[in-house]
Design a protein around this motif. Structure first.
Motif, PDB file in Angstrom:
ATOM      1  N   UNK A   1       9.452  47.835  20.381  1.00 12.49           N
ATOM      2  CA  UNK A   1       8.909  49.183  20.213  1.00 12.49           C
ATOM      3  C   UNK A   1       9.478  50.116  21.282  1.00 12.49           C
ATOM      4  N   UNK A   2      10.129  51.163  20.827  1.00 11.31           N
ATOM      5  CA  UNK A   2      10.674  52.175  21.738  1.00 11.31           C
ATOM      6  C   UNK A   2      10.404  53.550  21.132  1.00 11.31           C
ATOM      7  N   UNK A   3       9.696  54.370  21.875  1.00  9.49           N
ATOM      8  CA  UNK A   3       9.319  55.710  21.389  1.00  9.49           C
ATOM      9  C   UNK A   3       8.523  55.624  20.082  1.00  9.49           C
ATOM     10  N   UNK A   4       7.701  54.575  19.949  1.00 11.12           N
ATOM     11  CA  UNK A   4       6.854  54.439  18.769  1.00 11.12           C
ATOM     12  C   UNK A   4       7.564  53.940  17.533  1.00 11.12           C
ATOM     13  N   UNK A   5       8.785  53.440  17.682  1.00  7.11           N
ATOM     14  CA  UNK A   5       9.558  52.992  16.519  1.00  7.11           C
ATOM     15  C   UNK A   5      10.239  51.672  16.842  1.00  7.11           C
ATOM     16  N   UNK A   6      10.304  50.760  15.867  1.00  9.00           N
ATOM     17  CA  UNK A   6      11.023  49.496  16.016  1.00  9.00           C
ATOM     18  C   UNK A   6      12.153  49.474  14.997  1.00  9.00           C
ATOM     19  N   UNK A   7      13.384  49.467  15.471  1.00 12.21           N
ATOM     20  CA  UNK A   7      14.526  49.453  14.569  1.00 12.21           C
ATOM     21  C   UNK A   7      14.757  48.080  13.961  1.00 12.21           C
ATOM     22  N   UNK A   8      15.409  48.069  12.828  1.00 10.40           N
ATOM     23  CA  UNK A   8      15.748  46.800  12.177  1.00 10.40           C
ATOM     24  C   UNK A   8      17.120  46.306  12.606  1.00 10.40           C
ATOM     25  N   UNK A   9      17.974  47.233  13.047  1.00  9.54           N
ATOM     26  CA  UNK A   9      19.354  46.908  13.426  1.00  9.54           C
ATOM     27  C   UNK A   9      19.722  47.650  14.695  1.00  9.54           C
ATOM     28  N   UNK A  10      20.894  47.332  15.243  1.00 10.92           N
ATOM     29  CA  UNK A  10      21.350  48.030  16.444  1.00 10.92           C
ATOM     30  C   UNK A  10      21.510  49.519  16.187  1.00 10.92           C
ATOM     31  N   UNK A  11      22.106  49.861  15.034  1.00 12.82           N
ATOM     32  CA  UNK A  11      22.368  51.266  14.744  1.00 12.82           C
ATOM     33  C   UNK A  11      21.076  52.074  14.708  1.00 12.82           C
ATOM     34  N   UNK A  12      20.061  51.527  14.055  1.00 13.22           N
ATOM     35  CA  UNK A  12      18.772  52.218  14.020  1.00 13.22           C
ATOM     36  C   UNK A  12      18.205  52.390  15.425  1.00 13.22           C
ATOM     37  N   UNK A  13      18.318  51.331  16.223  1.00  8.11           N
ATOM     38  CA  UNK A  13      17.765  51.373  17.589  1.00  8.11           C
ATOM     39  C   UNK A  13      18.527  52.365  18.456  1.00  8.11           C
ATOM     40  N   UNK A  14      19.845  52.445  18.277  1.00 11.39           N
ATOM     41  CA  UNK A  14      20.646  53.398  19.048  1.00 11.39           C
ATOM     42  C   UNK A  14      20.250  54.828  18.707  1.00 11.39           C
ATOM     43  N   UNK A  15      20.129  55.112  17.419  1.00  9.53           N
ATOM     44  CA  UNK A  15      19.767  56.469  16.997  1.00  9.53           C
ATOM     45  C   UNK A  15      18.376  56.829  17.517  1.00  9.53           C
ATOM     46  N   UNK A  16      17.433  55.890  17.428  1.00  5.61           N
ATOM     47  CA  UNK A  16      16.069  56.146  17.905  1.00  5.61           C
ATOM     48  C   UNK A  16      16.049  56.391  19.412  1.00  5.61           C
ATOM     49  N   UNK A  17      16.774  55.585  20.176  1.00  2.00           N
ATOM     50  CA  UNK A  17      16.783  55.722  21.635  1.00  2.00           C
ATOM     51  C   UNK A  17      17.424  57.030  22.077  1.00  2.00           C
ATOM     52  N   UNK A  18      18.327  57.579  21.246  1.00  2.00           N
ATOM     53  CA  UNK A  18      19.068  58.788  21.625  1.00  2.00           C
ATOM     54  C   UNK A  18      18.743  59.982  20.721  1.00  2.00           C
ATOM     55  N   UNK A  19      17.564  59.927  20.101  1.00  2.00           N
ATOM     56  CA  UNK A  19      17.200  60.962  19.139  1.00  2.00           C
ATOM     57  C   UNK A  19      17.163  62.347  19.770  1.00  2.00           C
ATOM     58  N   UNK A  20      16.614  62.434  20.960  1.00  2.00           N
ATOM     59  CA  UNK A  20      16.534  63.736  21.646  1.00  2.00           C
ATOM     60  C   UNK A  20      17.921  64.296  21.906  1.00  2.00           C
ATOM     61  N   UNK A  21      18.832  63.450  22.390  1.00  2.00           N
ATOM     62  CA  UNK A  21      20.210  63.890  22.650  1.00  2.00           C
ATOM     63  C   UNK A  21      20.893  64.299  21.355  1.00  2.00           C
ATOM     64  N   UNK A  22      20.752  63.502  20.311  1.00  2.00           N
ATOM     65  CA  UNK A  22      21.454  63.763  19.062  1.00  2.00           C
ATOM     66  C   UNK A  22      20.983  65.052  18.388  1.00  2.00           C
ATOM     67  N   UNK A  23      19.705  65.403  18.573  1.00  2.00           N
ATOM     68  CA  UNK A  23      19.172  66.624  17.950  1.00  2.00           C
ATOM     69  C   UNK A  23      19.371  67.869  18.823  1.00  2.00           C
ATOM     70  N   UNK A  24      19.857  67.663  20.042  1.00  2.00           N
ATOM     71  CA  UNK A  24      20.080  68.814  20.925  1.00  2.00           C
ATOM     72  C   UNK A  24      21.342  69.570  20.503  1.00  2.00           C
ATOM     73  N   UNK A  25      21.468  70.794  21.022  1.00  2.00           N
ATOM     74  CA  UNK A  25      22.595  71.647  20.663  1.00  2.00           C
ATOM     75  C   UNK A  25      23.528  71.822  21.852  1.00  2.00           C
ATOM     76  N   UNK A  26      24.815  72.037  21.499  1.00  2.00           N
ATOM     77  CA  UNK A  26      25.826  72.295  22.529  1.00  2.00           C
ATOM     78  C   UNK A  26      26.464  73.652  22.239  1.00  2.00           C
ATOM     79  N   UNK A  27      26.537  74.481  23.279  1.00  2.00           N
ATOM     80  CA  UNK A  27      27.135  75.811  23.127  1.00  2.00           C
ATOM     81  C   UNK A  27      28.618  75.752  23.451  1.00  2.00           C
TER      82      UNK A  27
END
Length: 677
Positions: free
Chosen positions: A582-608
Motif C-alpha cells: 500500500x502506497x498513497x492508498x493504492x496497491x499496484x498489480x505490476x511495477x508500471x502501476x506502482x511507478x505511476x502511483x508513486x509518481x502521480x504528483x510529478x506526472x500530473x504537474x506542469x512544466x513551463x
C-alpha cells in the motif's frame, strides 16, 4: 589413487575449511577476498621443500586465542591451585594453542600394491573396509609451555605477546608431519624429510597466468619460448629418437663451428698471448670450444612465429590472451610429461595441478577454449592407465564456470563455492560443496538452471549480492533505482538476474545453499475467478498467480495474506522478497502501476517552457498521453508498450522536470539489501 579431501586450519583467511576434490577437475569459485589464493598458498607451503610457514600465515582470529591461552597459562601459575588442576590446564594449553594444519585425505586402490609402497608410511589402518590415508602437515609449538615461559622472561617487557610471537616464531614453532586416522585420535609422527616422502606419493605443480606478458616490440618475456622450453625439458630424452637425432646434429655443428671460431678469433688470441710477456703478469692460455645445449636452443635460439598469409609474425605481435592460452596449455602438458618420467623412476604416484585465475588477458570465448582444452588434455592423459591426474582451478570467470563447472552428467558437482560470511567477531570463510546441493524436481530444475546460468554467465557465483527481477523493465531501471534508494550498493558487485515470476523459485535451493544476500523483486499478480484483476478492494476470493510468492517467500497464496504480511515474513535467512504494498492508498498489480502511483504528483504537474507555454509532465511518456491519471492507474497492455515506457523513464530529464520516486516496495527492498546486518 587420488586426494579425496583437503582440510586447512588457521591459515590466513582460512580459519577452518574442508574441500572435497573431484576425480578430474575441481573449480573453486567465489567473490574477491574469500580465501581462494590462500587455499593454494597453504598447499604450496605445506608440500614445497623450499617453503616454510611464518607468523603472518596465522589467521587473525588466532591472535585472540593466543592471548586467551596465555591467560590460562598465567592461571596455572597462581599460588594455591592443585597439581591436578594445573596439569589439566597444561593439557588444555597444548590442545588449544593455534596450529596451522593442512590435511590431505588420500583414497587408494588396494589392488595396486606397487603404488602403496610410498604411501604405506602414512596408512594407519589396514582393515579391509578402509582404503584411506590422511597426511597432516602441522606448524605447531616445539614446546607449548616454554613459549609462555620465554615470553615472561623476555628482556624487553614493552613487547606484547603477538609482537613477541611474530619476532620469535621460527624458534618457537616447527613444521612436522603426521599420519593420522580420521576415525580416531591416533597420530603417528613421520620422521626425516617428510616433504620428500609426500612428493613420492603426490606431485603438486602450479600454473599462474603470466601477468607480466607484454605484446609490444622487443618482448623480453617470450612466453612461447618459455612454454616450449619447459615442455621439451620434461620430455623423456633417453628413449626418444627425435631428441637423440637433435643432440647428435648439435654436436656436429659444434665441431664445425669450433674450427671457424678459432680462425675468426686467431688475431685477438695471438695478441692476448703476447700481452704481459715481459712483465710479471702471466695470462693463462685460453682455448675455444663450441657447445650447443638443446634446452637453451629450444628456449633462446628458436624463434616462434604466428603463421600469416605472406609473412610470419613474431610472438610479440600477438595479443596477451593468445600468449597466455598457449603458455598455460604448454605448462600443463609439461607437468604431464614430467609426471610420466617420474612414474618410470618411481618418484610419485599421482599428479595434482593447481591453476590460479587462468582468465587473465583472455576474452570470454578464449576462456571457454582454455578450460575445454584443459579438460581434453586431462582426458587424453588418463587414457594412459599409469597417469593419475587431478586439476584444481581457482577462477573469477563465469565463462570458465559455465563451460566446465556446469556439466550435463555431473551437474554442479565440480563447483566449490568459497564465501565470506559475517560473524559476531568479524567474518568467516565457508566452502559450499555442490555435491551436497539438493534440488526438488531435480532433472527439470537442473536443466533450467544449467541453461540459464550458461546464458547469463553464472554471475551470481562471484557476486557480493544478488537481485532477481521479474521482467526487463525492472532490470533496466535498477541501476537508477539503486542510486536513488541505496547508493552504497554501487560500490559492491551486485548481480541482477532477470528470471520472471514463474521461474524465480527455481533458484531457491541454490541461493539458500550458497547463502549470498539476495533480493527478489516481483509482482503480486492478483487474480480472481475471472482472471487478472486489481488488488483493491481486497476480498477472500483474490489470489496470486506468482509461483515465487506461493512456493517460496512468503509462501502465501491469497491476496489478503500477502498484503497483511509483516516484513519478517518476507525474509528467510539471507533472502528477502518484495512485492507491491500500500502506497498513497493504492496497491499496484505490476511495477508500471506502482511507478505511476508513486509518481502521480510529478506526472500530473506542469512544466513551463521557454515560450511560456505549459506541458503536463505525463505527456513526456508516450503511454500516458491518452490517460488522465486523475481517476485511474493504467497498465501497459503489451510488452512493446512496457518497453517504450521503460525507455521513456530512462531518458526522462530529471534535472529539467523533477526527480521521479522509486516505488516504496522496491525502495524498502534495496535498503534491506544494502544493509549487512
Amino acid at each position: 589413487m587420488k586426494i579425496k579431501k583437503i582440510e586447512i586450519q588457521n591459515f590466513r583467511l582460512l580459519e577452518n575449511i574442508n574441500c572435497n576434490l573431484e576425480d578430474n577437475i575441481t573449480l573453486i569459485v567465489g567473490k574477491n577476498n574469500t580465501g581462494k589464493t590462500s587455499f593454494f598458498e597453504a598447499l604450496k607451503l605445506a608440500t614445497s621443500i623450499d617453503s616454510k610457514f611464518v607468523f603472518e600465515d596465522f589467521s587473525q582470529s588466532s591472535y585472540v586465542i593466543f592471548k586467551s591461552i596465555y591467560n590460562k597459562y598465567l592461571e596455572s601459575r597462581k599460588d594455591g591451585i592443585t597439581e591436578e588442576y594445573k596439569e589439566k590446564i597444561e593439557i588444555d594449553l597444548i590442545a588449544e594453542i593455534p596450529k596451522i594444519k593442512v590435511n590431505f585425505e588420500i583414497q587408494y586402490n588396494k589392488k595396486n600394491n606397487e603404488s602403496l609402497v610410498e604411501l604405506s608410511e602414512f596408512i594407519t589402518d589396514l582393515e579391509d573396509a578402509r582404503n584411506d590415508a590422511t597426511i597432516c602437515i602441522s606448524f605447531e609449538p616445539k614446546n607449548t609451555l616454554k613459549i609462555f615461559q620465554s615470553f615472561d622472561e623476555r628482556e624487553d617487557t614493552t613487547i606484547e605477546l603477538i609482537e613477541y610471537l611474530h619476532k620469535n616464531i621460527n624458534f618457537l614453532y616447527e613444521t612436522v608431519c603426521y599420519a593420522i586416522d580420521k576415525e580416531s585420535e591416533y597420530h603417528r609422527k613421520i620422521e626425516d624429510s617428510f616433504k620428500a616422502k609426500i612428493q613420492k606419493v603426490v606431485l603438486f605443480e602450479s600454473i599462474k597466468a603470466m601477468r607480466v606478458l607484454d605484446d609490444i616490440k622487443g618482448d623480453s618475456n617470450n612466453s612461447l619460448s618459455l612454454g616450449f622450453s619447459n615442455y621439451y625439458n620434461q620430455r623423456d630424452k633417453t628413449n626418444n629418437q627425435d631428441v637423440k637425432d637433435l643432440e647428435k646434429k648439435l654436436d656436429e655443428v659444434s665441431i664445425e663451428l669450433k674450427v671457424k671460431y678459432e680462425k675468426v678469433l686467431e688475431g685477438i688470441m695471438s695478441k692476448l698471448e703476447k700481452f704481459g710477456a715481459k712483465t710479471p703478469i702471466s695470462i693463462p692460455q685460453i682455448g675455444i670450444d663450441s657447445k650447443f645445449d638443446s634446452e637453451k636452443v629450444i628456449k633462446n635460439n628458436i624463434q616462434y612465429l604466428y603463421k600469416q598469409d605472406e609473412i610470419d609474425l613474431p610472438e610479440s605481435h600477438n595479443g596477451l590472451g593468445y600468449s597466455n592460452l598457449i603458455y598455460m596449455i604448454l605448462e600443463l602438458a609439461s607437468f604431464i610429461e614430467k609426471f610420466k618420467n617420474s612414474k618410470e623412476e618411481k618418484l610419485s604416484n599421482f599428479l595434482v595441478v593447481l591453476i590460479e585465475e587462468p582468465e587473465a588477458h583472455m576474452h570470454p570465448q578464449m576462456q571457454q577454449v582454455f578450460i575445454s582444452q584443459v579438460s581434453e588434455v586431462v582426458k587424453e592423459a588418463k587414457k594412459d592407465t599409469a597417469i593419475q591426474i587431478q586439476v584444481i582451478i581457482t577462477t573469477h570467470s563465469s565463462h570458465i564456470l559455465s563451460e566446465s563447472g556446469i556439466d550435463t552428467e555431473s551437474g554442479f558437482n565440480r563447483i566449490r563455492y568459497f564465501n565470506r560470511l559475517p560473524t559476531d567477531t568479524g567474518f568467516k570463510i565457508t566452502n559450499q560443496d555442490f555435491n551436497n546441493l539438493k534440488i526438488k524436481d531435480d532433472k527439470r530444475t537442473f536443466r533450467f538452471l544449467r541453461q540459464y546460468l550458461t546464458l547469463h554467465k553464472s554471475d551470481l557465483f562471484f557476486s557480493d549480492k544478488v537481485i532477481l527481477v521479474e521482467g526487463t523493465t525492472e532490470r533496466m531501471l535498477l541501476p537508477q533505482m539503486i542510486q536513488k534508494s541505496a547508493n552504497s550498493l554501487c560500490n559492491e558487485y551486485v548481480s541482477i538476474l532477470e528470471v520472471g515470476g514463474a521461474y524465480a523459485h527455481s533458484f531457491k535451493e541454490m541461493l539458500e545453499f550458497i547463502n549470498v544476500r539476495t533480493l527478489i523483486i516481483t509482482d503480486i499478480d492478483s487474480n480472481d475467478e475471472n482472471g487478472a484483476c486489481q488488488v483493491s478492494p481486497i476480498d477472500d476470493n483474490k489470489y496470486t498467480t506468482n509461483e515465487t510468492l506461493k512456493q517460496w517467500l512468503p509462501n502465501k497464496t491469497t491476496i489478503k495474506d500477502l498484503t497483511n504480511c509483516k516484513n519478517d515474513e518476507k525474509i528467510r535467512d539471507n533472502i528477502r522478497v518484495c512485492y507491491q504494498t500500500n502506497e498513497n492508498g493504492f496497491i499496484g498489480r505490476s511495477f508500471e502501476e506502482s511507478f505511476i502511483n508513486a509518481n502521480k504528483t510529478l506526472l500530473l504537474s506542469e512544466f513551463t517552457k521557454e515560450d511560456k507555454s505549459k506541458i503536463v509532465i505525463k505527456n513526456r511518456f508516450s503511454f500516458l498521453k491518452s490517460h488522465s491519471l486523475e481517476h485511474e492507474i493504467p497498465t501497459p497492455s503489451s510488452s512493446k508498450v512496457k518497453t517504450n515506457f521503460t525507455f521513456d523513464i530512462m531518458s526522462f530529464d530529471e534535472e529539467k522536470y523533477g526527480a521521479w520516486t522509486v516505488p516504496e516496495y522496491i525502495n524498502e527492498g534495496l535498503i534491506w539489501l544494502a544493509n549487512n546486518d
